[in-house]
Design a protein around this motif. Structure first.
Motif, PDB file in Angstrom:
ATOM      1  N   GLU A 163      30.390  32.435  41.793  1.00  0.00           N
ATOM      2  CA  GLU A 163      31.465  32.132  40.846  1.00  0.00           C
ATOM      3  C   GLU A 163      30.895  31.888  39.457  1.00  0.00           C
TER       4      GLU A 163
ATOM      5  N   CYS B 180      35.666  25.707  33.605  1.00  0.00           N
ATOM      6  CA  CYS B 180      36.196  25.840  34.968  1.00  0.00           C
ATOM      7  C   CYS B 180      37.468  25.002  35.135  1.00  0.00           C
TER       8      CYS B 180
ATOM      9  N   CYS C 142      41.200  26.085  34.328  1.00  0.00           N
ATOM     10  CA  CYS C 142      41.994  26.834  35.298  1.00  0.00           C
ATOM     11  C   CYS C 142      42.114  26.078  36.618  1.00  0.00           C
ATOM     12  N   HIS C 143      41.069  25.355  36.984  1.00  0.00           N
ATOM     13  CA  HIS C 143      41.072  24.773  38.327  1.00  0.00           C
ATOM     14  C   HIS C 143      41.682  23.384  38.391  1.00  0.00           C
TER      15      HIS C 143
ATOM     16  N   PRO D   6      43.056  33.819  49.040  1.00  0.00           N
ATOM     17  CA  PRO D   6      43.471  33.065  47.867  1.00  0.00           C
ATOM     18  C   PRO D   6      43.356  31.557  48.059  1.00  0.00           C
ATOM     19  N   LEU D   7      43.052  30.899  46.948  1.00  0.00           N
ATOM     20  CA  LEU D   7      42.961  29.448  46.972  1.00  0.00           C
ATOM     21  C   LEU D   7      44.368  28.875  47.039  1.00  0.00           C
TER      22      LEU D   7
ATOM     23  N   ARG E 288      41.535  38.105  39.811  1.00  0.00           N
ATOM     24  CA  ARG E 288      40.121  37.985  39.447  1.00  0.00           C
ATOM     25  C   ARG E 288      39.971  37.833  37.940  1.00  0.00           C
TER      26      ARG E 288
ATOM     27  N   HIS F 193      36.280  35.439  38.105  1.00  0.00           N
ATOM     28  CA  HIS F 193      35.175  35.730  39.020  1.00  0.00           C
ATOM     29  C   HIS F 193      35.272  37.189  39.393  1.00  0.00           C
TER      30      HIS F 193
ATOM     31  N   TYR G  80      33.858  40.366  40.648  1.00  0.00           N
ATOM     32  CA  TYR G  80      32.787  41.026  41.387  1.00  0.00           C
ATOM     33  C   TYR G  80      33.078  42.513  41.288  1.00  0.00           C
TER      34      TYR G  80
HETATM   35  C1  HEC Z   1      40.423  31.858  33.810  1.00  0.00           C
HETATM   36  C2  HEC Z   1      40.570  30.882  34.832  1.00  0.00           C
HETATM   37  C3  HEC Z   1      39.367  30.433  35.665  1.00  0.00           C
HETATM   38  C4  HEC Z   1      38.175  29.900  35.230  1.00  0.00           C
HETATM   39  C5  HEC Z   1      37.733  29.632  33.806  1.00  0.00           C
HETATM   40  C6  HEC Z   1      37.400  29.609  36.422  1.00  0.00           C
HETATM   41  N1  HEC Z   1      38.107  29.975  37.543  1.00  0.00           N
HETATM   42 FE1  HEC Z   1      37.478  29.815  39.471  1.00  0.00          FE
HETATM   43  N2  HEC Z   1      39.121  30.858  40.088  1.00  0.00           N
HETATM   44  C7  HEC Z   1      40.187  31.237  39.286  1.00  0.00           C
HETATM   45  C8  HEC Z   1      41.117  31.999  40.084  1.00  0.00           C
HETATM   46  C9  HEC Z   1      42.412  32.588  39.582  1.00  0.00           C
HETATM   47  C10 HEC Z   1      40.564  32.082  41.391  1.00  0.00           C
HETATM   48  C11 HEC Z   1      41.013  32.854  42.612  1.00  0.00           C
HETATM   49  C12 HEC Z   1      42.360  32.674  43.004  1.00  0.00           C
HETATM   50  C13 HEC Z   1      42.695  33.332  44.304  1.00  0.00           C
HETATM   51  O1  HEC Z   1      42.280  34.477  44.597  1.00  0.00           O
HETATM   52  O2  HEC Z   1      43.355  32.632  45.007  1.00  0.00           O
HETATM   53  C14 HEC Z   1      39.324  31.331  41.353  1.00  0.00           C
HETATM   54  C15 HEC Z   1      38.512  31.164  42.467  1.00  0.00           C
HETATM   55  C16 HEC Z   1      37.399  30.345  42.506  1.00  0.00           C
HETATM   56  C17 HEC Z   1      36.645  30.047  43.701  1.00  0.00           C
HETATM   57  C18 HEC Z   1      36.896  30.614  45.104  1.00  0.00           C
HETATM   58  C19 HEC Z   1      36.006  31.792  45.415  1.00  0.00           C
HETATM   59  C20 HEC Z   1      36.185  33.000  44.538  1.00  0.00           C
HETATM   60  O3  HEC Z   1      35.152  33.550  44.084  1.00  0.00           O
HETATM   61  O4  HEC Z   1      37.304  33.435  44.291  1.00  0.00           O
HETATM   62  C21 HEC Z   1      35.652  29.179  43.317  1.00  0.00           C
HETATM   63  C22 HEC Z   1      34.594  28.569  44.213  1.00  0.00           C
HETATM   64  C23 HEC Z   1      35.769  28.961  41.873  1.00  0.00           C
HETATM   65  N3  HEC Z   1      36.842  29.675  41.419  1.00  0.00           N
HETATM   66  C24 HEC Z   1      34.926  28.161  41.100  1.00  0.00           C
HETATM   67  C25 HEC Z   1      34.895  28.197  39.695  1.00  0.00           C
HETATM   68  C26 HEC Z   1      33.813  27.650  38.870  1.00  0.00           C
HETATM   69  C27 HEC Z   1      32.594  26.931  39.406  1.00  0.00           C
HETATM   70  C28 HEC Z   1      34.140  27.909  37.563  1.00  0.00           C
HETATM   71  C29 HEC Z   1      33.341  27.604  36.298  1.00  0.00           C
HETATM   72  C30 HEC Z   1      31.959  28.051  36.296  1.00  0.00           C
HETATM   73  C31 HEC Z   1      35.428  28.602  37.564  1.00  0.00           C
HETATM   74  N4  HEC Z   1      35.844  28.755  38.869  1.00  0.00           N
HETATM   75  C32 HEC Z   1      36.116  29.027  36.425  1.00  0.00           C
HETATM   76  C33 HEC Z   1      40.326  30.965  37.941  1.00  0.00           C
HETATM   77  C34 HEC Z   1      39.314  30.481  37.111  1.00  0.00           C
END
Ligand code: HEC
Ligand code: HEC
Ligand code: HEC
Ligand code: HEC
Ligand code: HEC
Ligand code: HEC
Length: 502
Positions: free
Chosen positions: A142, A156, A159-160, A194-195, A321, A324, A326
């Motif tokens: 991530e 992070c 959004c989280h 999905p989360l 996505r 994150h 990929y």
């Molecule tokens: C722009 C918004 C945003 C930011 C900034 C963000 N995330 Fe996320 N993150 C998401 C979303 C949307 C999902 C996936 C949602 C889903 O598929 O249910 C997610 C999923 C994840 C997951 C689940 C596994 C995956 O890869 O999908 C993890 C762990 C995670 N984020 C950690 C982090 C961390 C650590 C950071 C900072 C380094 C971060 N996120 C920054 C929006 C964000």
């Protein structure tokens, strides 16, 4: 002035003294580490952990031991002298007075410091380093993919967690569970999405992406390379109909019509991954009109349908996505060739790269050695003359392939483009075509359209040097880069283009 003279006698007990030593040492360590952090790498997550969380814990324990020792001593003396249970407050006694004021002053100073400290601890627990780097191996996918995303500068927590104490506490509670699951290796690999505890997308995303001010159209230029000897360069320019012709028309049509507040789109998926959608319902909240679409080719029994949860569509159903990312090997190798990291005039390099990347590797180290060996063997076995002439450039290309792999695939957590499909598109997974299939029909026979002009206008296409162009409002008829007898008209693209890694 000799402070020790002014301290009350009762403080000279082993517990209070040990407390003083512990607290003083912790404070010293915090100050030294803090000064050290000013002069070193600001992003050192472990330093933050010690300065704001671990060492302060010892400081607090030390501080608590001081009064505890005093109370215990008083109790013991009371038993010996047979006095009452409560300490005697006598401000006429100069020793008591000075002791009282000294301890009060120290307490106030420490309270101020600890208030500042806990604010720092709060800030630190909300920082990108804390979220991304502490559970290094687990969060690596991530964190790394985030740094290469359009949201690399959005924290992070934006959004989280989002704003408000409620979400802060909720996220820290789930954080505690995560600490447990990391400590005892209870986490799933890959982390399941999905989360479900993510704050509703519209609350988080719309803080920055103001829906009333949405976009009209966006030009997307894509270059791909075929797997022939020349790595034939193929161009596509798509004018994405994100919104209507003029952005002032709001979300009345186009892709962001789905989030128009006057409409509600609900759907049912057969599994948690939301890949297969047999049922879609659209409600016009203004007129009350309802349309229900069913997948006529893969029908699901009514009893099963009724047992599945209904979800209301939001940003996340297309932008799953946003941060994150990929990327798939096809995508990142094409991009590395466009940017010149991989020489596009090196014969067969696209094919060699794809051979190396269709294997699923179990560790990063084996991926590095195997990518190198597979590309080298590809040339050695099939084109030794090219290898003899181009060894230097092939070696450089291998390094570039490895670098791309490292930021897009993470063997330890099993995180890559096959595990986290991107729903924004339809080439390597069904994405929009999960609903826009022409197979989802109402009873009257209306469909959710798969018309190639519904979502974009193809304004350029073809191999470099022979690109066809169109005026911006009239789409070209799609031409597939290699002859497939019009199969793209009937089959979904993903039937042939599924993400690699076998
Ligand atoms: C722009 C918004 C945003 C930011 C900034 C963000 N995330 Fe996320 N993150 C998401 C979303 C949307 C999902 C996936 C949602 C889903 O598929 O249910 C997610 C999923 C994840 C997951 C689940 C596994 C995956 O890869 O999908 C993890 C762990 C995670 N984020 C950690 C982090 C961390 C650590 C950071 C900072 C380094 C971060 N996120 C920054 C929006 C964000
Ligand atoms: C704290 C502000 C912030 C939040 C919250 C946020 N974004 Fe963004 N978003 C940005 C910025 C800044 C950019 C980059 C704009 C640019 O490059 O011009 C961006 C870019 C994007 C893009 C364009 C990406 C591209 O490929 O060019 C999309 C799509 C997007 N965000 C979706 C989302 C979604 C979905 C969410 C909710 C999960 C979200 N954003 C949350 C600030 C934010
Ligand atoms: C039906 C699917 C869908 C939904 C729902 C959706 N989007 Fe999009 N969005 C897209 C597509 C497709 C694009 C074009 C992306 C591209 O091709 O680069 C896009 C583009 C964007 C962009 C980038 C615009 C630019 O000029 O680069 C942002 C920002 C964005 N969306 C935010 C959001 C937010 C926030 C929500 C939820 C309130 C949302 N979207 C809901 C499909 C969707
Ligand atoms: C959960 C199902 C679902 C998904 C997924 C979905 N759509 Fe839709 N979409 C619909 C429905 C339902 C309609 C309305 C059909 C109708 O009005 O007959 C629609 C309509 C549209 C329209 C026409 C809007 C108008 O009236 O101008 C566009 C454009 C569109 N979708 C783009 C996309 C894109 C791009 C994606 C993928 C990023 C996508 N959709 C994913 C269900 C979906
Ligand atoms: C429901 C909306 C929708 C429909 C219908 C649709 N597309 Fe797309 N298409 C998209 C989106 C979204 C993308 C992703 C754009 C991006 O990568 O930014 C895309 C990408 C593409 C690309 C670029 C692929 C790449 O990455 O190289 C091509 C080519 C394409 N579409 C052709 C077609 C053809 C041909 C049809 C008709 C069979 C079609 N599309 C129907 C939404 C749609
Ligand atoms: C019957 C199988 C099949 C179907 C269906 C199909 N393709 Fe392809 N596609 C291929 C093959 C084979 C190649 C050549 C791959 C190569 O040279 O590496 C290709 C190559 C491409 C390329 C360029 C190579 C690259 O890097 O990705 C694009 C773009 C493309 N297809 C788009 C589409 C789109 C868009 C659709 C759906 C509308 C589609 N294809 C449906 C088989 C198919």
């Amino acid at each position: 002035m000799n402070i020790s003279m002014k301290l009350p006698k009762k403080i000279y007990n082993w517990m209070s003294l040990a407390g003083i030593v512990l607290a003083a040492n912790s404070l010293l360590v915090i100050i030294v580490l803090f000064l050290f952090s000013l002069f070193t790498d600001h992003n050192n997550s472990y330093l933050g952990l010690y300065i704001y969380i671990i060492v302060p814990m010892f400081l607090v324990i030390g501080l608590l031991m001081i009064p505890l020792g005093v109370v215990l001593k008083i109790k013991k003396q009371d038993v010996e002298t047979n006095e009452g249970n409560w300490p005697v407050f006598n401000f006429n006694n100069p020793k008591f007075r000075s002791g009282f004021f000294t301890i009060s002053a120290i307490t106030v100073i420490l309270l101020i410091i600890s208030a500042m400290g806990s604010y720092q601890a709060f800030r630190y627990s909300e920082s990108v380093e804390f979220c991304g780097k502490l559970c290094h191996k687990v969060m690596e996918p991530e964190y790394v993919s985030y740094q290469h995303s359009p949201h690399a500068r959005v924290a992070c927590v934006e959004c989280h967690v989002g704003e408000g104490a409620g979400w802060y506490i909720k996220s820290k509670m789930s954080g505690l569970y995560q600490v447990y699951s990391v400590t005892f290796k209870k986490y799933a690999r890959p982390i399941e999405t999905p989360l479900h505890n993510l704050r509703p997308a519209r609350e988080t995303c719309e803080r920055c992406h103001w829906p009333e001010k949405f976009y009209s159209r966006k030009l997307v230029n894509i270059r791909s390379y075929l797997t022939d000897s020349a790595n034939t360069e193929w161009n596509n320019s798509l004018l994405m109909k994100i919104g209507p012709e003029f952005s002032s028309q709001g979300q009345t049509e186009g892709i962001h019509w789905h989030i128009n507040k006057n409409f509600k789109i609900e759907y049912v998926a057969t599994a948690n991954d939301r890949e297969t959608i047999p049922w879609v319902k659209m409600t016009n909240l203004k007129t009350g009109e309802v349309k229900t679409f069913m997948d006529t080719e893969n029908p699901v029994e009514k009893a099963k349908l009724d047992s599945l949860p209904v979800r209301t569509m939001d940003c996340m159903d297309c932008h799953n996505r946003p941060s994150h990312l990929y990327n798939s090997p096809t995508f990142y190798i094409n991009n590395a060739m466009v940017s010149g990291k991989i020489p596009k005039d090196l014969p067969y390099i696209k094919k060699a790269a794809m051979e190396a990347l269709k294997i699923t590797y179990t560790t990063s180290d084996s991926a590095m050695t195997q990518i190198d060996a597979t590309v080298m063997n590809f040339y050695k076995d099939n084109y030794p003359d090219i290898l003899a002439k181009e060894k230097g450039r092939i070696t450089a290309a291998i390094t570039a392939i490895q670098d791309e792999y490292k930021v897009n695939a993470f063997p330890y957590m099993r995180a890559d483009a096959t595990k986290y499909l991107n729903h924004r598109g339809h080439l390597e997974s069904d994405g929009c075509f999960r609903c826009h299939s022409d197979r989802h029909k109402t009873e009257k026979g209306e469909t959710i359209s798969r018309d190639c002009n519904l979502c974009h206008v193809i304004i350029n296409q073809g191999p470099t040097g022979k690109v066809q162009t169109s005026s911006t409002d009239k789409s070209l008829e799609f031409e597939h880069p290699v002859p497939i007898k019009g199969a793209w008209k009937t089959s979904f693209c993903s039937e042939c283009h599924k993400v690699l890694y076998e």
